[in-house]
Write a protein that holds these residues in place. Structure first.
Motif, PDB file in Angstrom:
ATOM      1  N   ILE A   1      53.003  39.133  52.536  1.00 14.89           N
ATOM      2  CA  ILE A   1      51.873  38.447  53.155  1.00 14.89           C
ATOM      3  C   ILE A   1      51.736  37.027  52.614  1.00 14.89           C
ATOM      4  CG2 ILE A   1      49.354  38.455  53.378  1.00 14.89           C
ATOM      5  CD1 ILE A   1      50.883  40.461  55.177  1.00 14.89           C
ATOM      6  N   TYR A   2      52.007  36.853  51.328  1.00 17.26           N
ATOM      7  CA  TYR A   2      51.984  35.519  50.725  1.00 17.26           C
ATOM      8  C   TYR A   2      53.334  34.807  50.850  1.00 17.26           C
ATOM      9  CZ  TYR A   2      47.445  36.301  48.448  1.00 17.26           C
ATOM     10  OH  TYR A   2      46.118  36.514  48.192  1.00 17.26           O
ATOM     11  N   GLU A   3      54.341  35.535  51.325  1.00 16.50           N
ATOM     12  CA  GLU A   3      55.701  34.998  51.443  1.00 16.50           C
ATOM     13  C   GLU A   3      56.184  34.455  50.098  1.00 16.50           C
ATOM     14  OE1 GLU A   3      56.158  33.585  55.997  1.00 16.50           O
ATOM     15  OE2 GLU A   3      54.733  32.380  54.847  1.00 16.50           O
TER      16      GLU A   3
ATOM     17  N   ASP B   1      46.805  43.706  47.913  1.00 19.29           N
ATOM     18  CA  ASP B   1      46.380  42.814  46.823  1.00 19.29           C
ATOM     19  C   ASP B   1      46.226  41.411  47.385  1.00 19.29           C
ATOM     20  OD1 ASP B   1      45.923  41.308  44.560  1.00 19.29           O
ATOM     21  OD2 ASP B   1      47.475  42.268  43.356  1.00 19.29           O
ATOM     22  N   ILE B   2      45.041  41.129  47.877  1.00 21.45           N
ATOM     23  CA  ILE B   2      44.730  39.801  48.406  1.00 21.45           C
ATOM     24  C   ILE B   2      43.869  39.100  47.362  1.00 21.45           C
ATOM     25  CG2 ILE B   2      43.667  38.489  50.277  1.00 21.45           C
ATOM     26  CD1 ILE B   2      46.231  40.053  51.026  1.00 21.45           C
ATOM     27  N   ASP B   3      44.560  38.392  46.465  1.00 23.41           N
ATOM     28  CA  ASP B   3      43.890  37.707  45.357  1.00 23.41           C
ATOM     29  C   ASP B   3      42.990  38.671  44.587  1.00 23.41           C
ATOM     30  OD1 ASP B   3      43.262  35.650  43.661  1.00 23.41           O
ATOM     31  OD2 ASP B   3      42.044  34.519  45.086  1.00 23.41           O
ATOM     32  N   GLY B   4      43.492  39.898  44.401  1.00 23.76           N
ATOM     33  CA  GLY B   4      42.770  40.886  43.612  1.00 23.76           C
ATOM     34  C   GLY B   4      41.972  41.893  44.409  1.00 23.76           C
ATOM     35  N   TRP B   5      41.824  41.683  45.703  1.00 26.54           N
ATOM     36  CA  TRP B   5      41.084  42.631  46.542  1.00 26.54           C
ATOM     37  C   TRP B   5      42.059  43.503  47.327  1.00 26.54           C
ATOM     38  CZ3 TRP B   5      36.675  39.203  49.032  1.00 26.54           C
ATOM     39  CH2 TRP B   5      35.677  39.006  48.069  1.00 26.54           C
ATOM     40  N   ASP B   6      41.764  44.793  47.411  1.00 29.27           N
ATOM     41  CA  ASP B   6      42.591  45.727  48.183  1.00 29.27           C
ATOM     42  C   ASP B   6      41.998  45.850  49.585  1.00 29.27           C
ATOM     43  OD1 ASP B   6      40.531  46.881  46.491  1.00 29.27           O
ATOM     44  OD2 ASP B   6      41.079  48.841  47.295  1.00 29.27           O
ATOM     45  N   LEU B   7      42.675  45.241  50.546  1.00 29.09           N
ATOM     46  CA  LEU B   7      42.141  45.100  51.906  1.00 29.09           C
ATOM     47  C   LEU B   7      43.103  45.692  52.930  1.00 29.09           C
ATOM     48  CD1 LEU B   7      40.882  41.395  51.578  1.00 29.09           C
ATOM     49  CD2 LEU B   7      39.526  43.485  51.347  1.00 29.09           C
ATOM     50  N   GLN B   8      43.516  46.931  52.694  1.00 28.81           N
ATOM     51  CA  GLN B   8      44.533  47.541  53.556  1.00 28.81           C
ATOM     52  C   GLN B   8      44.018  47.956  54.929  1.00 28.81           C
ATOM     53  OE1 GLN B   8      44.060  48.281  50.268  1.00 28.81           O
ATOM     54  NE2 GLN B   8      45.891  49.151  49.322  1.00 28.81           N
ATOM     55  N   HIS B   9      42.702  47.979  55.142  1.00 26.84           N
ATOM     56  CA  HIS B   9      42.160  48.312  56.464  1.00 26.84           C
ATOM     57  C   HIS B   9      42.321  47.082  57.364  1.00 26.84           C
ATOM     58  CE1 HIS B   9      40.526  51.962  54.724  1.00 26.84           C
ATOM     59  NE2 HIS B   9      39.950  51.234  53.783  1.00 26.84           N
ATOM     60  N   VAL B  10      43.048  47.251  58.466  1.00 33.77           N
ATOM     61  CA  VAL B  10      43.501  46.105  59.262  1.00 33.77           C
ATOM     62  C   VAL B  10      43.214  46.330  60.743  1.00 33.77           C
ATOM     63  CG1 VAL B  10      45.519  44.721  59.930  1.00 33.77           C
ATOM     64  CG2 VAL B  10      45.354  45.641  57.600  1.00 33.77           C
ATOM     65  N   ARG B  11      42.766  45.267  61.401  1.00 34.16           N
ATOM     66  CA  ARG B  11      42.719  45.208  62.868  1.00 34.16           C
ATOM     67  C   ARG B  11      43.450  43.944  63.300  1.00 34.16           C
ATOM     68  NH1 ARG B  11      39.068  48.935  65.305  1.00 34.16           N
ATOM     69  NH2 ARG B  11      40.222  48.279  67.161  1.00 34.16           N
ATOM     70  N   ARG B  12      44.199  44.050  64.394  1.00 33.20           N
ATOM     71  CA  ARG B  12      44.909  42.885  64.925  1.00 33.20           C
ATOM     72  C   ARG B  12      43.984  42.104  65.855  1.00 33.20           C
ATOM     73  NH1 ARG B  12      50.253  42.554  64.339  1.00 33.20           N
ATOM     74  NH2 ARG B  12      49.637  40.372  64.142  1.00 33.20           N
ATOM     75  N   VAL B  13      44.113  40.783  65.798  1.00 34.76           N
ATOM     76  CA  VAL B  13      43.257  39.884  66.575  1.00 34.76           C
ATOM     77  C   VAL B  13      44.110  38.781  67.182  1.00 34.76           C
ATOM     78  CG1 VAL B  13      41.328  38.258  66.489  1.00 34.76           C
ATOM     79  CG2 VAL B  13      41.270  40.321  65.069  1.00 34.76           C
TER      80      VAL B  13
ATOM     81  N   PRO C   1      55.655  19.120  47.624  1.00 32.46           N
ATOM     82  CA  PRO C   1      54.369  19.772  47.335  1.00 32.46           C
ATOM     83  C   PRO C   1      54.572  21.081  46.568  1.00 32.46           C
ATOM     84  CG  PRO C   1      54.557  19.176  49.671  1.00 32.46           C
ATOM     85  CD  PRO C   1      55.914  19.009  49.070  1.00 32.46           C
ATOM     86  N   PHE C   2      53.561  21.462  45.805  1.00 27.77           N
ATOM     87  CA  PHE C   2      53.588  22.762  45.150  1.00 27.77           C
ATOM     88  C   PHE C   2      53.484  23.869  46.197  1.00 27.77           C
ATOM     89  CE2 PHE C   2      52.216  20.317  41.399  1.00 27.77           C
ATOM     90  CZ  PHE C   2      53.026  20.895  40.421  1.00 27.77           C
ATOM     91  N   ARG C   3      54.188  24.962  45.952  1.00 28.73           N
ATOM     92  CA  ARG C   3      54.069  26.140  46.813  1.00 28.73           C
ATOM     93  C   ARG C   3      53.998  27.383  45.938  1.00 28.73           C
ATOM     94  NH1 ARG C   3      58.621  29.289  47.775  1.00 28.73           N
ATOM     95  NH2 ARG C   3      60.566  28.563  46.815  1.00 28.73           N
ATOM     96  N   LEU C   4      53.390  28.424  46.480  1.00 35.00           N
ATOM     97  CA  LEU C   4      53.278  29.674  45.737  1.00 35.00           C
ATOM     98  C   LEU C   4      54.654  30.321  45.655  1.00 35.00           C
ATOM     99  CD1 LEU C   4      51.453  31.717  44.293  1.00 35.00           C
ATOM    100  CD2 LEU C   4      51.051  32.808  46.510  1.00 35.00           C
TER     101      LEU C   4
END
Length: 353
Positions: free
Chosen positions: A331-333, A100-112, A313-316
């Motif tokens: 991921i968002y801590e 859940d990245i701001d509403g998108w499901d992006l579980q396919h991952v490559r390391r860079v 400062p504001f933080r999530l």
């Protein structure tokens, strides 16, 4: 940078509405989706059955199979902006931490391993120097490859270790029972908890209807999704103002409604739009209002709760998705559904962080 014989890819990191490049650069990853159907290649048939195009599954195939360890990748937004250049490390992974990245499901991952990054002054080219369309594409020779061939790379960047990805608690999804117990343990009355959970169920049904029948306007989002949840959390009409001094919804500690009694700024977007990207706008409304210690950004289904203590400062602080309740978001801590609901209630104070 020596690009001789190298395969070079261009990888999108969202779009102008939903830009997740900061997460890619922070965690040494590139991402692709949808990921809800599980890892590649097992997800291909379910995705096609759900109506996803062969073009999308071909995009995922490139990402999972054709990208190779050692290839170069250019992280882009749009067709003219590069935010990072890196080298692929290892093989394809599917990680639910990115579900859940701001509403998108992006579980396919490559390391860079990022070799060049400039968030403040990204490299800009003429429009369409980069291809539009698919998330993962091979980069053609042209102005971008010319720039890459002359890009200096620090030796330390080539040898640095990858950032360790945070581990997600298993299982991370939670149900209404866990939320009920959490809220009760924090002093919320049983009757209020029951009303809140009933409202969440109703809002989820309304949102799913909107997804089938047509997305609501921003005003409808506020009226039928945001305000009912805030009411269920305990905010009264007297302490809620809609469209108050350009603020979508302003929440007050007490009457009269004023800058001095303003405690929460709520900034709403249309359903299924990015909500976290609304944070700067919400923060601008809190400028000069020292007593305002919470910002809530939402599309009616997803809520980001930002907090601050005094002049910090504001933080999530917490993130909530009504359609998939989670304990936390490594991921968002930040915290998840339980803390988000508690932090959106009238009684919550920043000293509880």
């Amino acid at each position: 940078m020596d690009i001789t014989g190298k395969t070079i890819w261009q990888q999108a990191a969202g779009d102008t509405d939903r830009n997740y490049s900061d997460l890619c650069l922070k965690w040494d990853v590139i991402l692709n989706g949808p990921g809800y159907a599980g890892p590649w290649p097992d997800c291909e048939k379910p995705l096609r059955s759900d109506g996803w195009s062969s073009r999308k599954t071909a995009d995922l195939r490139r990402f999972a199979e054709e990208m190779k360890d050692g290839d170069l990748v250019v992280l882009r937004i749009g067709t003219a902006t590069v935010l990072g250049v890196g080298q692929l490390v290892g093989t394809y992974e599917w990680r639910d931490e990115f579900g859940d990245i701001d509403g998108w499901d992006l579980q396919h991952v490559r390391r860079v391993r990022w070799l060049w990054v400039d968030r403040n002054s990204p490299k800009t080219f003429d429009t369409y120097a980069l291809k539009q369309g698919d998330t993962t594409q091979k980069l053609n020779e042209g102005p971008v490859t010319d720039w890459l061939s002359n890009l200096p790379v620090n030796d330390d960047a080539l040898s640095r270790s990858l950032v360790e990805l945070p581990m997600q608690e298993q299982p991370n999804d939670i149900g209404v029972t866990e939320i009920s117990e959490f809220l009760f343990d924090h002093g919320v009355a049983s009757s209020s908890i029951t009303a809140l959970l009933n409202e969440i169920g109703e809002l989820t049904r309304i949102a799913k209807w909107y997804q089938r029948a047509g997305k609501p306007s921003e005003h409808e989002t506020v009226a039928y999704l945001v305000v009912p949840l805030l009411r269920a959390l305990g905010w009264t009409p007297q302490r809620m103002a809609v469209e108050w001094n350009h603020v979508d919804v302003a929440l007050f500690e007490q009457l009269p409604r004023s800058d001095e009694t303003l405690r929460v700024v709520v900034e709403a977007k249309k359903m299924d739009n990015s909500c976290l990207s609304a944070m700067p706008q919400a923060m601008s409304y809190s400028d000069g209002k020292a007593a305002c210690h919470r910002l809530i950004v939402t599309d009616g289904l997803r809520y980001g709760v930002y907090t601050r203590i005094k002049a910090e400062p504001f933080r999530l602080y917490a993130y909530l998705n009504l359609t998939r309740l989670r304990h936390d978001y490594p991921i968002y801590e930040c915290n998840g559904a339980e803390e988000a609901l508690l932090a959106m209630a009238p009684e919550w104070k920043p000293s509880e962080i």
